[in-house]
Design a protein around this motif. Structure first.
Motif, PDB file in Angstrom:
ATOM      1  N   THR A  74     -42.663  -2.487  57.747  1.00  0.00           N
ATOM      2  CA  THR A  74     -41.760  -1.342  57.581  1.00  0.00           C
ATOM      3  C   THR A  74     -42.371   0.016  57.888  1.00  0.00           C
ATOM      4  O   THR A  74     -41.633   0.970  58.136  1.00  0.00           O
ATOM      5  CB  THR A  74     -41.238  -1.288  56.133  1.00  0.00           C
ATOM      6  OG1 THR A  74     -42.363  -1.107  55.239  1.00  0.00           O
ATOM      7  CG2 THR A  74     -40.501  -2.555  55.767  1.00  0.00           C
ATOM      8  N   THR A  91     -40.518  -7.516  55.127  1.00  0.00           N
ATOM      9  CA  THR A  91     -39.190  -7.888  54.658  1.00  0.00           C
ATOM     10  C   THR A  91     -38.603  -8.943  55.591  1.00  0.00           C
ATOM     11  O   THR A  91     -38.966  -9.032  56.769  1.00  0.00           O
ATOM     12  CB  THR A  91     -38.251  -6.665  54.615  1.00  0.00           C
ATOM     13  OG1 THR A  91     -38.247  -6.011  55.898  1.00  0.00           O
ATOM     14  CG2 THR A  91     -38.720  -5.655  53.573  1.00  0.00           C
ATOM     15  N   GLY A  95     -33.559  -7.909  54.848  1.00  0.00           N
ATOM     16  CA  GLY A  95     -34.135  -6.688  54.288  1.00  0.00           C
ATOM     17  C   GLY A  95     -34.750  -6.886  52.919  1.00  0.00           C
ATOM     18  O   GLY A  95     -35.067  -5.908  52.236  1.00  0.00           O
ATOM     19  N   ARG A  96     -34.953  -8.120  52.515  1.00  0.00           N
ATOM     20  CA  ARG A  96     -35.534  -8.408  51.206  1.00  0.00           C
ATOM     21  C   ARG A  96     -37.027  -8.679  51.330  1.00  0.00           C
ATOM     22  O   ARG A  96     -37.514  -9.070  52.383  1.00  0.00           O
ATOM     23  CB  ARG A  96     -34.798  -9.573  50.554  1.00  0.00           C
ATOM     24  CG  ARG A  96     -33.334  -9.228  50.298  1.00  0.00           C
ATOM     25  CD  ARG A  96     -32.570 -10.363  49.674  1.00  0.00           C
ATOM     26  NE  ARG A  96     -31.182  -9.995  49.424  1.00  0.00           N
ATOM     27  CZ  ARG A  96     -30.281 -10.815  48.915  1.00  0.00           C
ATOM     28  NH1 ARG A  96     -30.634 -12.056  48.583  1.00  0.00           N
ATOM     29  NH2 ARG A  96     -29.038 -10.408  48.724  1.00  0.00           N
ATOM     30  N   ASN A 252     -34.571  -5.667  47.705  1.00  0.00           N
ATOM     31  CA  ASN A 252     -34.977  -4.888  48.872  1.00  0.00           C
ATOM     32  C   ASN A 252     -35.742  -3.641  48.420  1.00  0.00           C
ATOM     33  O   ASN A 252     -35.731  -3.297  47.228  1.00  0.00           O
ATOM     34  CB  ASN A 252     -33.754  -4.525  49.732  1.00  0.00           C
ATOM     35  CG  ASN A 252     -32.768  -3.620  49.016  1.00  0.00           C
ATOM     36  OD1 ASN A 252     -33.099  -2.492  48.638  1.00  0.00           O
ATOM     37  ND2 ASN A 252     -31.543  -4.105  48.818  1.00  0.00           N
ATOM     38  N   HIS A 254     -35.196  -0.477  48.594  1.00  0.00           N
ATOM     39  CA  HIS A 254     -34.393   0.540  47.911  1.00  0.00           C
ATOM     40  C   HIS A 254     -34.306   0.245  46.411  1.00  0.00           C
ATOM     41  O   HIS A 254     -34.460   1.135  45.582  1.00  0.00           O
ATOM     42  CB  HIS A 254     -32.967   0.564  48.468  1.00  0.00           C
ATOM     43  CG  HIS A 254     -32.838   1.165  49.832  1.00  0.00           C
ATOM     44  ND1 HIS A 254     -32.856   2.518  50.057  1.00  0.00           N
ATOM     45  CD2 HIS A 254     -32.670   0.580  51.039  1.00  0.00           C
ATOM     46  CE1 HIS A 254     -32.706   2.750  51.348  1.00  0.00           C
ATOM     47  NE2 HIS A 254     -32.590   1.599  51.960  1.00  0.00           N
ATOM     48  N   ILE A 259     -39.048   2.441  48.675  1.00  0.00           N
ATOM     49  CA  ILE A 259     -38.509   2.931  49.943  1.00  0.00           C
ATOM     50  C   ILE A 259     -39.452   3.942  50.599  1.00  0.00           C
ATOM     51  O   ILE A 259     -39.380   4.177  51.807  1.00  0.00           O
ATOM     52  CB  ILE A 259     -37.095   3.533  49.733  1.00  0.00           C
ATOM     53  CG1 ILE A 259     -36.342   3.602  51.062  1.00  0.00           C
ATOM     54  CG2 ILE A 259     -37.155   4.868  49.017  1.00  0.00           C
ATOM     55  CD1 ILE A 259     -36.089   2.248  51.676  1.00  0.00           C
ATOM     56  N   VAL A 262     -41.368   2.771  53.630  1.00  0.00           N
ATOM     57  CA  VAL A 262     -40.566   2.462  54.820  1.00  0.00           C
ATOM     58  C   VAL A 262     -40.480   3.703  55.683  1.00  0.00           C
ATOM     59  O   VAL A 262     -40.152   4.789  55.194  1.00  0.00           O
ATOM     60  CB  VAL A 262     -39.143   2.003  54.428  1.00  0.00           C
ATOM     61  CG1 VAL A 262     -38.286   1.799  55.673  1.00  0.00           C
ATOM     62  CG2 VAL A 262     -39.204   0.734  53.595  1.00  0.00           C
ATOM     63  N   GLN A 272     -34.900  -4.236  59.501  1.00  0.00           N
ATOM     64  CA  GLN A 272     -34.652  -2.798  59.668  1.00  0.00           C
ATOM     65  C   GLN A 272     -33.162  -2.445  59.630  1.00  0.00           C
ATOM     66  O   GLN A 272     -32.773  -1.456  58.997  1.00  0.00           O
ATOM     67  CB  GLN A 272     -35.269  -2.327  60.984  1.00  0.00           C
ATOM     68  CG  GLN A 272     -35.166  -0.831  61.232  1.00  0.00           C
ATOM     69  CD  GLN A 272     -33.981  -0.446  62.098  1.00  0.00           C
ATOM     70  OE1 GLN A 272     -33.388  -1.317  62.755  1.00  0.00           O
ATOM     71  NE2 GLN A 272     -33.646   0.827  62.112  1.00  0.00           N
ATOM     72  N   ILE A 275     -31.843  -2.479  55.948  1.00  0.00           N
ATOM     73  CA  ILE A 275     -32.408  -1.401  55.135  1.00  0.00           C
ATOM     74  C   ILE A 275     -31.861  -0.047  55.573  1.00  0.00           C
ATOM     75  O   ILE A 275     -31.521   0.800  54.732  1.00  0.00           O
ATOM     76  CB  ILE A 275     -33.945  -1.425  55.223  1.00  0.00           C
ATOM     77  CG1 ILE A 275     -34.475  -2.696  54.534  1.00  0.00           C
ATOM     78  CG2 ILE A 275     -34.556  -0.184  54.564  1.00  0.00           C
ATOM     79  CD1 ILE A 275     -35.954  -2.916  54.700  1.00  0.00           C
ATOM     80  N   ASP A 279     -29.289   2.645  53.459  1.00  0.00           N
ATOM     81  CA  ASP A 279     -29.629   4.055  53.287  1.00  0.00           C
ATOM     82  C   ASP A 279     -28.532   4.963  53.834  1.00  0.00           C
ATOM     83  O   ASP A 279     -28.101   5.910  53.166  1.00  0.00           O
ATOM     84  CB  ASP A 279     -30.956   4.350  53.997  1.00  0.00           C
ATOM     85  CG  ASP A 279     -31.399   5.793  53.815  1.00  0.00           C
ATOM     86  OD1 ASP A 279     -31.844   6.135  52.707  1.00  0.00           O
ATOM     87  OD2 ASP A 279     -31.303   6.568  54.791  1.00  0.00           O
ATOM     88  N   VAL A 284     -26.677   0.730  48.342  1.00  0.00           N
ATOM     89  CA  VAL A 284     -27.607   0.047  47.443  1.00  0.00           C
ATOM     90  C   VAL A 284     -26.876  -0.328  46.157  1.00  0.00           C
ATOM     91  O   VAL A 284     -26.283   0.531  45.492  1.00  0.00           O
ATOM     92  CB  VAL A 284     -28.830   0.941  47.128  1.00  0.00           C
ATOM     93  CG1 VAL A 284     -29.795   0.205  46.214  1.00  0.00           C
ATOM     94  CG2 VAL A 284     -29.523   1.370  48.421  1.00  0.00           C
TER      95      VAL A 284
END
Length: 364
Positions: A74, A91, A95-96, A252, A254, A259, A262, A272, A275, A279, A284
Protein backbone atom coordinates in the motif's frame (compact mmCIF):
# COMPACT_ATOMS: atom_id res chain seq x y z
CA UNK A 1 19.48 -22.02 15.18
CA UNK A 2 17.35 -23.61 12.49
CA UNK A 3 13.86 -22.18 12.98
CA UNK A 4 12.11 -19.04 14.13
CA UNK A 5 11.15 -20.75 17.38
CA UNK A 6 14.76 -21.39 18.38
CA UNK A 7 15.63 -17.76 19.19
CA UNK A 8 12.31 -17.37 20.97
CA UNK A 9 13.08 -20.38 23.15
CA UNK A 10 16.64 -19.23 23.87
CA UNK A 11 15.53 -15.72 24.83
CA UNK A 12 12.73 -17.04 27.00
CA UNK A 13 15.22 -19.15 28.98
CA UNK A 14 17.54 -16.15 29.25
CA UNK A 15 14.73 -13.96 30.54
CA UNK A 16 13.71 -16.56 33.10
CA UNK A 17 17.29 -16.80 34.36
CA UNK A 18 17.63 -13.02 34.72
CA UNK A 19 14.12 -12.48 36.07
CA UNK A 20 13.38 -15.38 38.45
CA UNK A 21 9.94 -13.94 39.28
CA UNK A 22 8.91 -13.73 35.61
CA UNK A 23 5.71 -15.51 34.63
CA UNK A 24 5.91 -17.51 31.38
CA UNK A 25 3.21 -16.84 28.82
CA UNK A 26 2.04 -18.50 25.63
CA UNK A 27 3.99 -19.05 22.41
CA UNK A 28 7.34 -18.89 24.13
CA UNK A 29 6.76 -15.37 25.44
CA UNK A 30 6.82 -13.88 28.93
CA UNK A 31 3.49 -12.80 30.46
CA UNK A 32 5.07 -10.58 33.13
CA UNK A 33 8.70 -9.82 33.97
CA UNK A 34 7.92 -7.89 37.15
CA UNK A 35 4.68 -6.43 38.46
CA UNK A 36 1.95 -5.30 36.11
CA UNK A 37 1.91 -1.83 37.66
CA UNK A 38 5.68 -1.38 37.29
CA UNK A 39 5.67 -2.41 33.65
CA UNK A 40 2.76 -0.15 32.74
CA UNK A 41 4.49 2.77 34.50
CA UNK A 42 7.69 2.13 32.52
CA UNK A 43 5.78 2.04 29.23
CA UNK A 44 4.30 5.44 29.97
CA UNK A 45 6.79 7.30 32.16
CA UNK A 46 10.04 5.36 32.03
CA UNK A 47 11.65 2.98 29.52
CA UNK A 48 9.71 -0.09 28.45
CA UNK A 49 11.72 -2.71 26.52
CA UNK A 50 9.79 -5.34 24.60
CA UNK A 51 11.29 -8.34 22.82
CA UNK A 52 9.79 -9.15 19.42
CA UNK A 53 11.40 -12.57 19.08
CA UNK A 54 9.52 -14.77 16.65
CA UNK A 55 8.39 -12.03 14.27
CA UNK A 56 8.30 -12.95 10.60
CA UNK A 57 11.42 -11.51 8.94
CA UNK A 58 12.04 -12.02 5.23
CA UNK A 59 15.21 -11.13 3.38
CA UNK A 60 14.50 -10.05 -0.19
CA UNK A 61 17.41 -9.86 -2.61
CA UNK A 62 17.37 -8.68 -6.21
CA UNK A 63 17.31 -5.60 -8.40
CA UNK A 64 13.52 -5.56 -8.67
CA UNK A 65 12.57 -5.92 -5.01
CA UNK A 66 11.50 -2.33 -4.33
CA UNK A 67 9.57 -1.97 -7.59
CA UNK A 68 7.84 -5.29 -6.92
CA UNK A 69 6.86 -4.40 -3.33
CA UNK A 70 5.73 -0.98 -4.56
CA UNK A 71 3.29 -2.75 -6.89
CA UNK A 72 1.77 -5.16 -4.38
CA UNK A 73 1.75 -3.19 -1.09
CA UNK A 74 0.00 0.00 0.00
CA UNK A 75 2.84 2.47 0.54
CA UNK A 76 5.30 4.21 -1.75
CA UNK A 77 8.53 2.21 -1.42
CA UNK A 78 9.86 2.35 -4.97
CA UNK A 79 12.61 4.84 -4.19
CA UNK A 80 13.39 3.82 -0.61
CA UNK A 81 16.98 4.79 0.11
CA UNK A 82 19.72 2.68 1.66
CA UNK A 83 19.41 2.45 5.47
CA UNK A 84 15.85 3.71 5.36
CA UNK A 85 12.69 2.25 6.84
CA UNK A 86 9.06 2.56 5.77
CA UNK A 87 5.84 0.94 6.89
CA UNK A 88 3.62 -0.70 4.32
CA UNK A 89 0.58 -2.98 4.35
CA UNK A 90 -0.31 -6.03 2.34
CA UNK A 91 -3.99 -6.31 1.49
CA UNK A 92 -5.97 -8.81 -0.56
CA UNK A 93 -8.22 -8.14 -3.54
CA UNK A 94 -11.02 -7.08 -1.18
CA UNK A 95 -8.78 -4.50 0.50
CA UNK A 96 -8.54 -6.55 3.69
CA UNK A 97 -5.34 -7.05 5.62
CA UNK A 98 -2.84 -9.82 5.04
CA UNK A 99 -0.18 -8.19 7.23
CA UNK A 100 1.37 -4.92 8.38
CA UNK A 101 5.12 -4.61 7.92
CA UNK A 102 8.31 -2.61 8.23
CA UNK A 103 10.46 -2.55 5.12
CA UNK A 104 14.12 -1.94 5.90
CA UNK A 105 16.61 -1.38 3.11
CA UNK A 106 19.99 -2.60 4.36
CA UNK A 107 22.85 -2.08 1.86
CA UNK A 108 22.32 -4.57 -0.98
CA UNK A 109 19.33 -6.41 0.48
CA UNK A 110 15.96 -5.65 2.07
CA UNK A 111 14.34 -6.93 5.24
CA UNK A 112 10.58 -7.18 5.51
CA UNK A 113 9.37 -7.48 9.11
CA UNK A 114 5.79 -8.66 9.41
CA UNK A 115 3.50 -7.89 12.34
CA UNK A 116 2.23 -11.45 12.30
CA UNK A 117 4.44 -14.21 13.64
CA UNK A 118 3.20 -16.49 10.84
CA UNK A 119 6.12 -16.44 8.43
CA UNK A 120 4.38 -18.83 6.05
CA UNK A 121 1.48 -16.47 5.48
CA UNK A 122 3.60 -13.46 4.55
CA UNK A 123 6.14 -15.40 2.52
CA UNK A 124 3.55 -17.34 0.52
CA UNK A 125 1.61 -14.14 -0.18
CA UNK A 126 4.70 -12.44 -1.60
CA UNK A 127 5.91 -15.45 -3.57
CA UNK A 128 2.45 -15.84 -5.06
CA UNK A 129 3.02 -12.67 -7.12
CA UNK A 130 6.66 -13.22 -8.11
CA UNK A 131 6.56 -14.40 -11.72
CA UNK A 132 9.55 -13.31 -13.77
CA UNK A 133 11.10 -10.82 -11.32
CA UNK A 134 14.72 -11.17 -10.23
CA UNK A 135 13.87 -11.67 -6.56
CA UNK A 136 15.04 -14.18 -3.96
CA UNK A 137 13.04 -14.56 -0.75
CA UNK A 138 14.62 -16.09 2.37
CA UNK A 139 13.15 -16.74 5.81
CA UNK A 140 15.57 -15.00 8.19
CA UNK A 141 13.23 -14.87 11.19
CA UNK A 142 15.77 -16.71 13.30
CA UNK A 143 18.78 -14.67 12.18
CA UNK A 144 17.70 -11.35 13.69
CA UNK A 145 16.24 -10.32 17.03
CA UNK A 146 14.07 -7.25 17.40
CA UNK A 147 13.37 -5.04 20.39
CA UNK A 148 11.13 -2.01 20.72
CA UNK A 149 11.44 0.72 23.32
CA UNK A 150 8.64 2.97 24.58
CA UNK A 151 8.26 5.55 27.34
CA UNK A 152 8.86 9.16 28.35
CA UNK A 153 12.51 8.41 29.19
CA UNK A 154 13.18 6.45 26.01
CA UNK A 155 14.84 9.33 24.12
CA UNK A 156 17.28 9.98 26.96
CA UNK A 157 17.99 6.27 27.27
CA UNK A 158 18.63 5.92 23.54
CA UNK A 159 20.90 8.97 23.61
CA UNK A 160 22.98 7.18 26.22
CA UNK A 161 22.95 4.08 24.03
CA UNK A 162 23.94 5.63 20.69
CA UNK A 163 25.15 9.16 21.47
CA UNK A 164 24.71 12.08 19.06
CA UNK A 165 23.58 9.70 16.31
CA UNK A 166 20.17 9.86 17.94
CA UNK A 167 19.61 13.17 16.11
CA UNK A 168 19.86 11.33 12.77
CA UNK A 169 16.70 9.33 13.48
CA UNK A 170 14.42 11.40 11.26
CA UNK A 171 12.66 10.68 8.01
CA UNK A 172 12.80 6.93 8.42
CA UNK A 173 16.59 6.81 8.80
CA UNK A 174 18.26 3.68 10.16
CA UNK A 175 21.46 4.27 12.10
CA UNK A 176 24.15 1.67 12.65
CA UNK A 177 25.36 1.43 16.21
CA UNK A 178 28.08 -0.36 18.13
CA UNK A 179 26.55 -1.04 21.52
CA UNK A 180 29.03 -2.75 23.83
CA UNK A 181 30.64 -4.28 20.71
CA UNK A 182 27.22 -5.43 19.47
CA UNK A 183 26.17 -4.28 16.01
CA UNK A 184 22.76 -2.64 16.15
CA UNK A 185 20.32 -1.24 13.61
CA UNK A 186 18.16 1.48 15.15
CA UNK A 187 15.14 3.37 13.83
CA UNK A 188 12.48 5.61 15.30
CA UNK A 189 8.87 5.08 14.28
CA UNK A 190 5.37 5.92 15.46
CA UNK A 191 2.54 3.65 16.50
CA UNK A 192 -0.86 4.85 15.35
CA UNK A 193 1.00 7.73 13.72
CA UNK A 194 1.24 9.25 17.22
CA UNK A 195 3.22 7.25 19.80
CA UNK A 196 7.00 7.29 19.49
CA UNK A 197 8.95 4.09 19.78
CA UNK A 198 12.48 2.99 18.96
CA UNK A 199 13.06 -0.19 16.99
CA UNK A 200 16.37 -2.00 17.55
CA UNK A 201 17.57 -5.01 15.56
CA UNK A 202 20.60 -7.16 16.41
CA UNK A 203 21.95 -10.39 15.02
CA UNK A 204 20.40 -13.24 17.00
CA UNK A 205 23.82 -14.53 18.00
CA UNK A 206 24.19 -11.26 19.97
CA UNK A 207 20.66 -11.18 21.39
CA UNK A 208 21.47 -12.65 24.80
CA UNK A 209 24.44 -10.31 25.27
CA UNK A 210 22.26 -7.37 24.24
CA UNK A 211 19.54 -8.26 26.73
CA UNK A 212 22.06 -8.61 29.54
CA UNK A 213 23.69 -5.30 28.60
CA UNK A 214 20.38 -3.42 28.70
CA UNK A 215 19.63 -4.98 32.08
CA UNK A 216 23.05 -3.97 33.45
CA UNK A 217 22.79 -0.29 32.43
CA UNK A 218 19.18 0.20 33.54
CA UNK A 219 19.99 1.78 36.91
CA UNK A 220 19.83 5.44 35.82
CA UNK A 221 16.38 4.91 34.32
CA UNK A 222 13.03 3.44 35.28
CA UNK A 223 13.64 0.62 32.78
CA UNK A 224 11.54 -2.51 32.73
CA UNK A 225 11.29 -5.38 30.33
CA UNK A 226 7.69 -5.67 29.22
CA UNK A 227 5.60 -8.83 29.17
CA UNK A 228 2.62 -9.65 26.99
CA UNK A 229 -0.01 -8.68 29.58
CA UNK A 230 1.35 -5.17 30.19
CA UNK A 231 1.90 -4.47 26.51
CA UNK A 232 -1.57 -5.73 25.65
CA UNK A 233 -3.03 -3.32 28.20
CA UNK A 234 -0.87 -0.45 26.90
CA UNK A 235 -1.78 -1.03 23.26
CA UNK A 236 -5.49 -1.31 24.05
CA UNK A 237 -5.38 1.99 25.95
CA UNK A 238 -3.75 3.60 22.91
CA UNK A 239 -5.71 1.84 20.18
CA UNK A 240 -2.74 0.00 18.63
CA UNK A 241 -3.98 -2.86 16.41
CA UNK A 242 -2.13 -6.17 16.52
CA UNK A 243 -2.13 -9.42 14.54
CA UNK A 244 -4.08 -11.63 14.59
CA UNK A 245 -6.67 -9.81 16.72
CA UNK A 246 -7.21 -6.74 14.51
CA UNK A 247 -4.75 -7.22 11.65
CA UNK A 248 -6.41 -9.99 9.69
CA UNK A 249 -8.50 -10.60 6.58
CA UNK A 250 -11.74 -9.49 8.26
CA UNK A 251 -10.76 -5.82 8.34
CA UNK A 252 -9.38 -3.11 6.07
CA UNK A 253 -6.88 -0.31 6.89
CA UNK A 254 -9.64 2.29 7.29
CA UNK A 255 -11.40 0.30 9.99
CA UNK A 256 -8.39 -0.33 12.25
CA UNK A 257 -6.76 3.10 11.93
CA UNK A 258 -3.88 2.07 9.66
CA UNK A 259 -4.88 4.24 6.73
CA UNK A 260 -1.79 6.43 7.31
CA UNK A 261 0.23 3.48 5.97
CA UNK A 262 -1.54 3.77 2.63
CA UNK A 263 -0.33 6.12 -0.11
CA UNK A 264 -3.13 7.61 -2.22
CA UNK A 265 -0.61 9.17 -4.60
CA UNK A 266 1.10 6.02 -5.88
CA UNK A 267 -0.16 3.70 -8.59
CA UNK A 268 -2.17 0.54 -8.22
CA UNK A 269 -1.59 -2.17 -5.64
CA UNK A 270 -3.55 -5.23 -4.61
CA UNK A 271 -6.79 -4.03 -3.01
CA UNK A 272 -6.29 -0.43 -4.15
CA UNK A 273 -9.67 -0.04 -5.86
CA UNK A 274 -11.63 -1.12 -2.79
CA UNK A 275 -9.61 1.00 -0.34
CA UNK A 276 -9.81 4.07 -2.59
CA UNK A 277 -13.56 3.63 -3.08
CA UNK A 278 -14.14 3.41 0.67
CA UNK A 279 -12.22 6.65 1.10
CA UNK A 280 -13.78 8.54 -1.80
CA UNK A 281 -17.39 7.66 -1.03
CA UNK A 282 -17.11 7.51 2.77
CA UNK A 283 -18.27 3.89 2.78
CA UNK A 284 -16.28 2.63 5.76
CA UNK A 285 -18.72 0.55 7.78
CA UNK A 286 -16.85 -0.08 11.02
CA UNK A 287 -14.58 1.82 13.38
CA UNK A 288 -12.03 0.75 15.97
CA UNK A 289 -13.00 1.83 19.46
CA UNK A 290 -11.92 1.30 23.02
CA UNK A 291 -14.30 -0.64 25.26
CA UNK A 292 -14.81 -0.50 29.01
CA UNK A 293 -16.79 -3.42 30.44
CA UNK A 294 -19.28 -2.94 33.25
CA UNK A 295 -18.09 -6.07 35.03
CA UNK A 296 -15.01 -7.46 36.69
CA UNK A 297 -15.89 -11.11 36.12
CA UNK A 298 -13.69 -13.15 33.80
CA UNK A 299 -14.54 -12.85 30.13
CA UNK A 300 -13.09 -14.50 27.05
CA UNK A 301 -13.07 -13.88 23.32
CA UNK A 302 -14.90 -14.14 20.98
CA UNK A 303 -17.46 -11.57 22.05
CA UNK A 304 -20.28 -10.14 19.97
CA UNK A 305 -21.61 -6.64 20.69
CA UNK A 306 -25.36 -6.07 20.60
CA UNK A 307 -27.49 -2.94 20.51
CA UNK A 308 -30.42 -2.44 22.89
CA UNK A 309 -32.79 -4.02 20.35
CA UNK A 310 -30.65 -7.17 20.09
CA UNK A 311 -28.99 -6.34 16.76
CA UNK A 312 -25.40 -7.54 16.31
CA UNK A 313 -23.39 -4.36 15.81
CA UNK A 314 -19.76 -5.37 16.24
CA UNK A 315 -17.24 -7.60 17.94
CA UNK A 316 -14.63 -7.29 20.65
CA UNK A 317 -11.20 -8.17 19.26
CA UNK A 318 -8.90 -7.72 22.29
CA UNK A 319 -9.37 -7.67 26.07
CA UNK A 320 -7.20 -7.16 29.13
CA UNK A 321 -7.79 -6.76 32.83
CA UNK A 322 -6.07 -3.60 33.95
CA UNK A 323 -5.59 -1.63 37.11
CA UNK A 324 -8.22 -2.05 39.84
CA UNK A 325 -9.41 -5.21 37.99
CA UNK A 326 -11.23 -3.16 35.39
CA UNK A 327 -11.50 -4.88 32.02
CA UNK A 328 -10.91 -2.93 28.83
CA UNK A 329 -10.73 -3.92 25.19
CA UNK A 330 -10.72 -3.05 21.53
CA UNK A 331 -13.75 -3.51 19.31
CA UNK A 332 -14.82 -3.04 15.73
CA UNK A 333 -18.27 -1.42 15.83
CA UNK A 334 -20.62 -0.46 13.01
CA UNK A 335 -20.47 3.32 12.67
CA UNK A 336 -24.23 3.82 12.76
CA UNK A 337 -24.27 2.51 16.34
CA UNK A 338 -21.50 4.70 17.75
CA UNK A 339 -23.93 7.28 19.11
CA UNK A 340 -23.68 7.38 22.91
CA UNK A 341 -27.46 7.07 23.17
CA UNK A 342 -27.17 3.41 22.16
CA UNK A 343 -27.03 1.02 25.10
CA UNK A 344 -24.58 -1.62 23.89
CA UNK A 345 -23.89 -4.90 25.63
CA UNK A 346 -22.23 -8.29 25.34
CA UNK A 347 -23.49 -11.62 26.64
CA UNK A 348 -21.72 -13.81 29.20
CA UNK A 349 -23.55 -17.09 29.77
CA UNK A 350 -26.67 -15.46 28.30
CA UNK A 351 -26.40 -12.61 30.82
CA UNK A 352 -26.28 -9.07 29.44
CA UNK A 353 -23.18 -7.09 30.43
CA UNK A 354 -23.09 -3.42 29.51
CA UNK A 355 -20.14 -1.80 27.76
CA UNK A 356 -18.99 1.78 27.25
CA UNK A 357 -17.26 2.80 24.03
CA UNK A 358 -14.28 5.11 24.33
CA UNK A 359 -12.04 7.22 22.15
CA UNK A 360 -8.27 6.77 22.48
CA UNK A 361 -6.60 6.80 24.89
CA UNK A 362 -9.21 4.68 26.61
CA UNK A 363 -10.48 6.20 29.83
CA UNK A 364 -11.29 3.61 32.49
Amino acid sequence: MNSATDITHVLKNTFLSIFPEAIPGSNGNIKLFSSFEEEVRALNKGVGVRSLAGKAILKLIGNEVLEFLHRISTNDVKNLGVYKLRRTLFTNEKGRLIDSSFLMRIADYNLLIGESGDIRKLQSWIEKYIIMEDITVEDTSNDYSLFEIYGAQSHSFMTMLCGEKIDELIGGNIILGDTDSIKTYIAKVKENDAIDKFLIMVNSEDAISFVKYLYEIRSAFDLKFIGDKSFNYFRIINGIPLAPNEINTKYNPHEINLIHEVSFKKGCYIGQEVIARLDTYDKVQKELKGVVFKTDQEIELPLTIFSNDGTEVGEVTSIEQGLDNKIIGLALVRKKYLDTSNDLFIKINDEKVGIILSEFPVEE
